[in-house]
Write a protein that holds these residues in place. Sequence first.
Motif, PDB file in Angstrom:
ATOM      1  N   HIS A   1       0.854  -1.183   0.000  1.00 46.18           N
ATOM      2  CA  HIS A   1       0.000   0.000   0.000  1.00 46.18           C
ATOM      3  C   HIS A   1       0.893   1.237   0.000  1.00 46.18           C
ATOM      4  N   VAL A   2       0.788   2.074  -1.039  1.00 39.75           N
ATOM      5  CA  VAL A   2       1.605   3.284  -1.155  1.00 39.75           C
ATOM      6  C   VAL A   2       0.706   4.510  -1.147  1.00 39.75           C
ATOM      7  N   CYS A   3       1.324   5.661  -0.953  1.00 31.90           N
ATOM      8  CA  CYS A   3       0.628   6.943  -0.897  1.00 31.90           C
ATOM      9  C   CYS A   3      -0.079   7.228  -2.225  1.00 31.90           C
ATOM     10  N   LYS A   4      -1.231   7.869  -2.155  1.00 26.46           N
ATOM     11  CA  LYS A   4      -2.025   8.171  -3.339  1.00 26.46           C
ATOM     12  C   LYS A   4      -1.446   9.335  -4.141  1.00 26.46           C
ATOM     13  N   ASN A   5      -0.630  10.165  -3.531  1.00 18.95           N
ATOM     14  CA  ASN A   5      -0.031  11.310  -4.201  1.00 18.95           C
ATOM     15  C   ASN A   5       0.790  10.833  -5.392  1.00 18.95           C
ATOM     16  N   LYS A   6       0.679  11.522  -6.512  1.00 16.85           N
ATOM     17  CA  LYS A   6       1.363  11.106  -7.737  1.00 16.85           C
ATOM     18  C   LYS A   6       2.881  11.193  -7.620  1.00 16.85           C
ATOM     19  N   LYS A   7       3.380  12.133  -6.837  1.00 13.33           N
ATOM     20  CA  LYS A   7       4.826  12.331  -6.734  1.00 13.33           C
ATOM     21  C   LYS A   7       5.454  11.558  -5.585  1.00 13.33           C
ATOM     22  N   CYS A   8       4.642  10.920  -4.753  1.00 10.96           N
ATOM     23  CA  CYS A   8       5.144  10.240  -3.570  1.00 10.96           C
ATOM     24  C   CYS A   8       5.026   8.723  -3.749  1.00 10.96           C
ATOM     25  N   HIS A   9       5.995   7.995  -3.242  1.00 13.07           N
ATOM     26  CA  HIS A   9       5.970   6.537  -3.315  1.00 13.07           C
ATOM     27  C   HIS A   9       6.227   5.945  -1.936  1.00 13.07           C
ATOM     28  N   THR A  10       5.775   6.635  -0.903  1.00 12.04           N
ATOM     29  CA  THR A  10       6.021   6.215   0.465  1.00 12.04           C
ATOM     30  C   THR A  10       5.049   5.109   0.865  1.00 12.04           C
ATOM     31  N   LEU A  11       5.542   4.159   1.622  1.00  9.32           N
ATOM     32  CA  LEU A  11       4.724   3.075   2.144  1.00  9.32           C
ATOM     33  C   LEU A  11       3.779   3.616   3.207  1.00  9.32           C
ATOM     34  N   VAL A  12       2.497   3.224   3.140  1.00  8.47           N
ATOM     35  CA  VAL A  12       1.498   3.631   4.123  1.00  8.47           C
ATOM     36  C   VAL A  12       1.182   2.408   4.969  1.00  8.47           C
ATOM     37  N   GLU A  13       1.389   2.534   6.292  1.00 12.83           N
ATOM     38  CA  GLU A  13       1.182   1.391   7.186  1.00 12.83           C
ATOM     39  C   GLU A  13      -0.290   1.128   7.441  1.00 12.83           C
ATOM     40  N   ASP A  14      -1.079   2.181   7.605  1.00 10.89           N
ATOM     41  CA  ASP A  14      -2.488   2.038   7.949  1.00 10.89           C
ATOM     42  C   ASP A  14      -3.315   1.887   6.678  1.00 10.89           C
ATOM     43  N   ASP A  15      -4.091   0.806   6.579  1.00 17.00           N
ATOM     44  CA  ASP A  15      -4.895   0.566   5.382  1.00 17.00           C
ATOM     45  C   ASP A  15      -6.102   1.488   5.281  1.00 17.00           C
ATOM     46  N   ASP A  16      -6.444   2.184   6.347  1.00 13.14           N
ATOM     47  CA  ASP A  16      -7.585   3.089   6.322  1.00 13.14           C
ATOM     48  C   ASP A  16      -7.237   4.447   5.713  1.00 13.14           C
ATOM     49  N   LYS A  17      -5.973   4.737   5.556  1.00 15.33           N
ATOM     50  CA  LYS A  17      -5.549   6.044   5.063  1.00 15.33           C
ATOM     51  C   LYS A  17      -5.075   5.938   3.618  1.00 15.33           C
ATOM     52  N   LEU A  18      -5.319   7.006   2.852  1.00 14.97           N
ATOM     53  CA  LEU A  18      -4.899   7.043   1.463  1.00 14.97           C
ATOM     54  C   LEU A  18      -3.528   7.683   1.288  1.00 14.97           C
ATOM     55  N   TYR A  19      -3.182   8.628   2.161  1.00 12.43           N
ATOM     56  CA  TYR A  19      -1.952   9.395   2.022  1.00 12.43           C
ATOM     57  C   TYR A  19      -0.981   9.076   3.153  1.00 12.43           C
ATOM     58  N   CYS A  20       0.306   9.244   2.885  1.00 17.15           N
ATOM     59  CA  CYS A  20       1.311   9.047   3.927  1.00 17.15           C
ATOM     60  C   CYS A  20       1.249  10.221   4.903  1.00 17.15           C
ATOM     61  N   VAL A  21       2.041  10.149   5.951  1.00 17.96           N
ATOM     62  CA  VAL A  21       2.007  11.174   6.994  1.00 17.96           C
ATOM     63  C   VAL A  21       2.428  12.536   6.440  1.00 17.96           C
ATOM     64  N   LEU A  22       3.463  12.572   5.617  1.00 18.35           N
ATOM     65  CA  LEU A  22       3.952  13.849   5.085  1.00 18.35           C
ATOM     66  C   LEU A  22       2.952  14.489   4.120  1.00 18.35           C
ATOM     67  N   CYS A  23       2.394  13.693   3.212  1.00 18.86           N
ATOM     68  CA  CYS A  23       1.427  14.236   2.253  1.00 18.86           C
ATOM     69  C   CYS A  23       0.142  14.660   2.954  1.00 18.86           C
ATOM     70  N   ASN A  24      -0.258  13.918   3.959  1.00 18.05           N
ATOM     71  CA  ASN A  24      -1.448  14.283   4.713  1.00 18.05           C
ATOM     72  C   ASN A  24      -1.236  15.606   5.447  1.00 18.05           C
ATOM     73  N   ALA A  25      -0.041  15.809   6.006  1.00 12.80           N
ATOM     74  CA  ALA A  25       0.272  17.074   6.681  1.00 12.80           C
ATOM     75  C   ALA A  25       0.265  18.232   5.685  1.00 12.80           C
ATOM     76  N   ASP A  26       0.819  18.015   4.490  1.00 12.28           N
ATOM     77  CA  ASP A  26       0.806  19.060   3.459  1.00 12.28           C
ATOM     78  C   ASP A  26      -0.626  19.412   3.058  1.00 12.28           C
ATOM     79  N   ARG A  27      -1.484  18.413   2.932  1.00  9.48           N
ATOM     80  CA  ARG A  27      -2.878  18.656   2.567  1.00  9.48           C
ATOM     81  C   ARG A  27      -3.594  19.461   3.650  1.00  9.48           C
ATOM     82  N   GLU A  28      -3.333  19.146   4.916  1.00 13.42           N
ATOM     83  CA  GLU A  28      -3.955  19.886   6.013  1.00 13.42           C
ATOM     84  C   GLU A  28      -3.459  21.329   6.042  1.00 13.42           C
ATOM     85  N   ASP A  29      -2.158  21.538   5.786  1.00  9.25           N
ATOM     86  CA  ASP A  29      -1.618  22.897   5.748  1.00  9.25           C
ATOM     87  C   ASP A  29      -2.269  23.707   4.633  1.00  9.25           C
TER      88      ASP A  29
END
Length: 103
Positions: free
Chosen positions: A38-66
């Motif tokens: 399971h990887v991040c949904k962001n097109k430029k990111c290829h980070t592994l996502v541990e939680d299956d309930d989330k679409l974005y990694c921690v960094l991309c999710n923080a950027d989206r919230e900002d």
Amino acid sequence: MKKIKLGCPNPECPNHKKNAKLKHNLTNCPICGSSLVHVCKNKKCHTLVEDDDKLYCVLCNADREDKKVVAAKGAAFGGAGLIGAGIKYRHAIKDVIVTLIKR
């Protein structure tokens, strides 16, 4: 159901190098054969996502919230500017509306 994205974890695989998001029904990479993760949904990111309930990694999710916070502040500032202009020019606006109604 959220559409999680799967990607190849093998750094030597062409799918990993071009950051390909593979179909959800696949379990192994069609090129190298390694199991997909399971990887991040962001097109430029290829980070592994541990939680299956989330679409974005921690960094991309923080950027989206900002970005959401910045957009909300911009909307609040723009709205305040319109209200301020309305108060400043209320007599001129009133005269324009009155003349339009009389026509």
